[in-house]
Scaffold this active site. Structure first.
Site, mmCIF file in Angstrom:
data_model
loop_
_atom_site.group_PDB
_atom_site.id
_atom_site.type_symbol
_atom_site.label_atom_id
_atom_site.label_comp_id
_atom_site.label_asym_id
_atom_site.label_seq_id
_atom_site.Cartn_x
_atom_site.Cartn_y
_atom_site.Cartn_z
ATOM 1 C CG ASP A 127 4.031 2.231 4.719
ATOM 2 O OD1 ASP A 127 3.213 1.565 4.074
ATOM 3 O OD2 ASP A 127 3.882 3.444 4.987
ATOM 4 C CD GLU A 158 4.399 -2.302 4.108
ATOM 5 O OE1 GLU A 158 3.559 -1.830 3.339
ATOM 6 O OE2 GLU A 158 4.211 -2.407 5.337
#
Lengths: 233, 233
Positions: B53, B125
């Site tokens: 992320d 991610e």
């Protein structure tokens, strides 16, 4: 244009010398100053802050990901939120000594912006964005080791409860409240800085807390008040 | 343990070969699968997602910071939010072809998790987090050039209005509403994929929109409905 004192400070304390000094200059220039000196065509720190925010987020994430192999994703997220926040970043900004060198417009100066946490957070982010652009991420990591990671290593951040948030939620469930934390003491004993803050709810002084940062002191004050509320029930 | 088809796909299409294949494996392993196969002591993707992320946030920030020198911090923030979101990342995940290779527990499989946007976002991610750990950020940048930056270059994202959010706020101001966007058409003409979606509010079919991604089609449908609402006033 840049304060030579800051250039010396960065070189001596952090071994940082900017190749492009415009980046350093922009990182410390608030939009109010740029607006008051339009003839100079100065860049303010806002775009650097945008980038620096993400630079810090990644580096802190990577540091705690690797350091705390036993923490779950949820715990890592809580810990990161405790590090990557206004209260911490403004403290780091003060620790480096940035406040003195920020270029502010007159109005903002009078309004006390030089000591405003959100502005100091912005400058810390912008500085890291500038350093990243000027010298790459390795230089940022080196700087963070001396300014952020050392605080993480010292155990100043928590992946557990955030007592301030908990207290706020508990108090707000009974209606509107104004919650303040006031610094009532600051002391340095053998290089160890310590703060004492007092929790004030709707103007009434309640518990106090002490810690190596304002944030830690506030957490302690909030924790104590939470315990009192539970004992009173 | 890893599907050889995925290993080949990554090598052929993206020139990616993992040194530590456990990282790739973990990036595609949902906790439900790890839980169902406790005897294998598998890592799931959650910690990698935490790291990935932040890896994506920084790289996208840096890319648009450098590409759009004329954009203000506020515009950059809006543009980043349009790129770094569930709708986009789940599309990228599908584009790479991850869904087929995700290891899911039986319950989640039956619940349709393999096509759930939030799960596909997580995997995108986590994969970037794994690639970052395995080969460093340059490898990530190279991968993003083929999966994300090409879409940015194609002008698929906006620093301007988010019509879906605007419509939602406008409709909710008049009370509770259930807003859905239904894919009613999908076509490929000379490698150009195109989606048509229909906006459905409280079960009533309203405007449609078409675009190269579901997100773009939804924005168009929302924009059209906003225009209709304004004309009706």
């Amino acid at each position: 244009m840049i304060d030579q004192e800051l250039v010396d400070l960065l070189k001596e304390r952090y071994q940082i010398v900017f190749k492009n000094s415009n980046l350093l200059q922009a990182a410390l220039t608030h939009s109010s100053y740029a607006n008051e000196h339009r003839e100079l065509h100065l860049s303010d720190y806002e775009r650097l802050e945008f980038l620096g925010d993400a630079v810090l987020e990644l580096n802190v994430s990577e540091y705690i990901y690797k350091k705390f192999a036993q923490l779950s994703e949820g715990q890592l997220t809580k810990l990161r939120a405790d590090i990557v926040c206004t209260a911490s970043f403004s403290e780091f900004s003060r620790e480096v000594g940035f406040p003195k060198y920020i270029r502010l417009g007159n109005g903002e100066e009078k309004a006390g912006a030089r000591n405003r946490d959100t502005l100091l957070e912005d400058v810390f982010e912008a500085f890291n964005g500038a350093l990243y652009l000027d010298q790459g991420n390795e230089a940022v990591v080196k700087f963070l080791r001396q300014t952020v990671y050392n605080h993480i290593d010292a155990g100043e951040f928590s992946d557990e409860n955030d007592f301030k948030t908990e207290l706020q939620e508990e108090l707000q469930s009974q209606g509107d409240v104004v919650i303040d934390y006031l610094v009532i003491g600051e002391s340095t004993i053998e290089d160890n800085l310590s703060f004492t803050v007092q929790l004030i709810v709707n103007g009434t002084r309640l518990t106090t807390g002490t810690g190596h940062s304002k944030k830690a002191a506030e957490q302690q004050a909030a924790h104590r008040q939470l315990l009192k509320l539970r004992l009173d029930k």
